[in-house]
Design a protein around this motif. Structure first.
Motif, PDB file in Angstrom:
ATOM      1  N   LYS A 113       0.872  -1.177   0.000  1.00  0.00           N
ATOM      2  CA  LYS A 113       0.000   0.000   0.000  1.00  0.00           C
ATOM      3  C   LYS A 113       0.905   1.221   0.000  1.00  0.00           C
ATOM      4  O   LYS A 113       2.056   1.171   0.444  1.00  0.00           O
ATOM      5  CB  LYS A 113      -0.868   0.019   1.259  1.00  0.00           C
ATOM      6  N   SER A 114       0.351   2.331  -0.439  1.00  0.00           N
ATOM      7  CA  SER A 114       1.121   3.562  -0.455  1.00  0.00           C
ATOM      8  C   SER A 114       0.218   4.690   0.030  1.00  0.00           C
ATOM      9  O   SER A 114      -0.915   4.804  -0.429  1.00  0.00           O
ATOM     10  CB  SER A 114       1.604   3.816  -1.873  1.00  0.00           C
ATOM     11  N   VAL A 115       0.714   5.460   0.975  1.00  0.00           N
ATOM     12  CA  VAL A 115      -0.074   6.563   1.524  1.00  0.00           C
ATOM     13  C   VAL A 115       0.673   7.866   1.276  1.00  0.00           C
ATOM     14  O   VAL A 115       1.882   7.943   1.472  1.00  0.00           O
ATOM     15  CB  VAL A 115      -0.316   6.324   3.035  1.00  0.00           C
ATOM     16  N   ARG A 116      -0.048   8.880   0.785  1.00  0.00           N
ATOM     17  CA  ARG A 116       0.595  10.161   0.474  1.00  0.00           C
ATOM     18  C   ARG A 116       0.822  10.981   1.744  1.00  0.00           C
ATOM     19  O   ARG A 116      -0.026  11.015   2.640  1.00  0.00           O
ATOM     20  CB  ARG A 116      -0.276  10.960  -0.495  1.00  0.00           C
ATOM     21  N   ILE A 117       1.949  11.650   1.768  1.00  0.00           N
ATOM     22  CA  ILE A 117       2.251  12.551   2.886  1.00  0.00           C
ATOM     23  C   ILE A 117       1.809  13.952   2.493  1.00  0.00           C
ATOM     24  O   ILE A 117       2.115  14.409   1.379  1.00  0.00           O
ATOM     25  CB  ILE A 117       3.772  12.543   3.171  1.00  0.00           C
ATOM     26  N   HIS A 118       1.071  14.622   3.368  1.00  0.00           N
ATOM     27  CA  HIS A 118       0.720  16.018   3.084  1.00  0.00           C
ATOM     28  C   HIS A 118       1.947  16.901   3.304  1.00  0.00           C
ATOM     29  O   HIS A 118       2.394  17.608   2.425  1.00  0.00           O
ATOM     30  CB  HIS A 118      -0.454  16.458   3.962  1.00  0.00           C
ATOM     31  N   HIS A 119       2.513  16.818   4.500  1.00  0.00           N
ATOM     32  CA  HIS A 119       3.769  17.532   4.774  1.00  0.00           C
ATOM     33  C   HIS A 119       4.376  16.991   6.061  1.00  0.00           C
ATOM     34  O   HIS A 119       3.724  16.233   6.787  1.00  0.00           O
ATOM     35  CB  HIS A 119       3.536  19.047   4.918  1.00  0.00           C
ATOM     36  N   ILE A 120       5.624  17.338   6.334  1.00  0.00           N
ATOM     37  CA  ILE A 120       6.229  17.103   7.658  1.00  0.00           C
ATOM     38  C   ILE A 120       6.712  18.456   8.149  1.00  0.00           C
ATOM     39  O   ILE A 120       7.271  19.232   7.363  1.00  0.00           O
ATOM     40  CB  ILE A 120       7.434  16.143   7.588  1.00  0.00           C
ATOM     41  N   HIS A 121       6.465  18.768   9.407  1.00  0.00           N
ATOM     42  CA  HIS A 121       7.022  20.018   9.944  1.00  0.00           C
ATOM     43  C   HIS A 121       7.770  19.783  11.241  1.00  0.00           C
ATOM     44  O   HIS A 121       7.634  18.746  11.884  1.00  0.00           O
ATOM     45  CB  HIS A 121       5.946  21.110  10.073  1.00  0.00           C
TER      46      HIS A 121
END
Ligand code: ADP
Ligand code: MG
Length: 476
Positions: A113-121
């Motif tokens: 499975k692959s899950v998209r990252i919105h962002h990392i802060h």
């Protein structure tokens, strides 16, 4: 009927030596408030200074997950009042995080499975309020205040609690492999908020969501999501509407319930922190970081089940800790006996160290593991006898020579297998009925006879020769 949709916000505590904006040690296991200097306690006139290691560890995770690095970034203040937040605001990143995009791949239900990252802060942790030491008072420990965190926010790409649990395991291992965090959920260095909504199957539009705060184990996250999705589906089925709410999960009751309103309805009034200058990420920062990348657990898993032909469960175990795979790959390249190495490491060494609460052997001992594998793979011994009799002796001191142990235990097969003949005669004499059954066609009994003779012969019997001899004897 209903489909569950989940997006995650994960807080990862980094294992830097000092805190995010001060020289206080990053060690919140120490005596309470022993690492709480003037900056941590927000004394007037003190100024924060950015810790570059915070950014370096953040970049490492970002590059590992294929995120786009933001070359010009800055810190914001998130304003709220809470006793464990002496400044009255948390230093974080709002609209201009240091990276965005990218994805996390993981195995769930036997497929990738692959899950998209919105962002990392990047941000700092708050102190700790302790409610259960004193009867009427809350205790405050500021050792954790200012500890560097990364917050990874995913797109709402999950469809079940099980997927979330499998994803968390992968991300946990990823930060451990990269050496940026211990990833320990129980101790709070890896925490997860789950945003959960439901929609009728076939609907395009996402439903209204609730956020379940601070889940500190994979099982709790899975159970909380399943409970919450069920609650929302029942509410909608009964004609009601989901309202955006912050929830807490109670593991004892296995249910979610709304947090007090006061705590969940905040207006944080974000604005750029005037005490911290904007920062840049250079080409050199990126190339230095890229040099520290390692193969991710999922990629090792795929290599182990692909090129090395191991089973999914063996690959699962070998990727649990980076050192397990480090050892396997190192020896597999040198020795070429994958199956024997996997058997030894997965079936024997790992269960042993787990049961005895020991550390996995360090790299200077790996040659010894190879030696044991070579012994088990050699034709001079029976593999099962070596594991059964030599392994327990050898494992208590793996610097000992496994060949010597095998010889001492009389496990080396004799060249001359003639000693088997009287044993075969004896065994066949003991079981005349079974011999008759075999001769009538019950050929499966060969295994029984082999077992009996092996019991008599110990590890010295060569199974192939024994079987040939037995078949011959049973024919006549
Ligand atoms: P906010 O700005 O309120 O923090 P975001 O849009 O940034 O909200 O989303 C926060 C988290 O909630 C993300 O992990 C996102 O994937 C998730 N999320 C957003 N909408 C939904 C939804 N309808 N159902 C489930 N999760 C959602
Ligand atoms: Mg958030």
């Amino acid at each position: 009927m209903f489909e569950t949709v989940i997006g995650l916000e994960i807080h990862i505590q980094l294992n830097t030596a000092s805190k995010a904006f001060s020289a206080d040690a990053n060690d919140f296991h120490a005596d309470p408030n022993s690492h709480a200097g003037p900056i941590t306690l927000a004394h007037p006139g003190t100024l924060p200074v950015m810790n570059r290691t915070h950014l370096e560890k953040g970049l490492l995770l970002a590059l590992a997950l294929g995120c786009k690095i933001n070359r010009h970034s800055h810190f914001d203040r998130k304003n709220y009042f809470y006793p464990d937040l002496p400044k009255g605001y948390q230093i974080t990143q709002d609209k201009n995080p240091y990276c965005s995009g990218g994805k996390v791949r993981f195995i769930s239900d036997k497929s990738i499975k692959s899950v998209r990252i919105h962002h990392i802060h990047m941000e700092e942790d708050a102190g700790k309020s302790i409610h259960d030491i004193h009867e009427t008072r809350t205790m405050l420990d500021f050792n954790r205040a200012g500890v560097p965190l990364l917050e990874l926010v995913t797109e709402p790409d999950f469809r079940s609690g099980q997927e979330v649990s499998d994803f968390l395991a992968e991300l946990q291992k990823t930060v451990q492999y990269l050496g940026i965090s211990d990833g320990n959920m129980e101790e709070g260095s890896f925490r997860c908020d789950c945003n959960v909504s439901v929609r009728r199957s076939g609907d395009e539009k996402l439903g209204e969501r609730c956020e379940i705060k601070n889940l500190n184990s994979r099982r709790y996250a899975k159970n909380a999501i399943e409970y919450e999705a069920e609650r929302q589906a029942e509410l909608i089925s009964a004609g009601g509407q989901v309202k955006r709410t912050t929830m807490l999960y109670d593991p004892d009751k296995n249910s979610t319930s709304p947090m007090r309103k006061k705590e969940s309805e905040n207006d944080y009034r974000y604005f750029p922190d005037p005490d911290l200058p904007p920062f840049t990420v250079t080409d050199e920062d990126i190339s230095v970081t890229a040099g520290k990348l390692v193969l991710l657990p999922i990629d090792r898993y795929l290599l182990l089940t692909g090129k090395y032909g191991l089973s999914e469960s063996d690959a699962d175990i070998l990727t649990e800790e980076k050192i397990f795979g480090d050892c396997f790959f190192h020896l597999a390249e040198k020795e070429g006996i994958y199956r024997e190495l996997a058997d030894l490491i997965v079936q024997k060494i790992i269960p042993y160290i787990k049961a005895e609460k020991l550390k996995f052997p360090s790299p200077d001992k790996w040659e010894q593991l190879a030696r044991f594998s070579r012994l088990a793979a050699s034709k001079e011994v029976s593999k099962s006898a070596v594991y059964q009799h030599a392994f327990p002796v050898w494992i208590s001191d793996i610097t000992a020579d496994p060949y010597e142990i095998a010889a001492r235990l009389d496990l080396i097969k004799s060249e001359d297998q003639d000693f088997l003949d009287p044993l075969i005669t004896k065994v066949l004499g003991q079981y005349p009925e079974k011999v008759a059954e075999y001769r009538k066609g019950k050929k499966g009994l060969i295994g029984f006879f082999m077992g009996q003779v092996k019991n008599e012969a110990g590890g010295k019997a060569d199974p192939k020769t024994l079987q040939e001899k037995l078949e011959l004897a049973l024919k006549s």
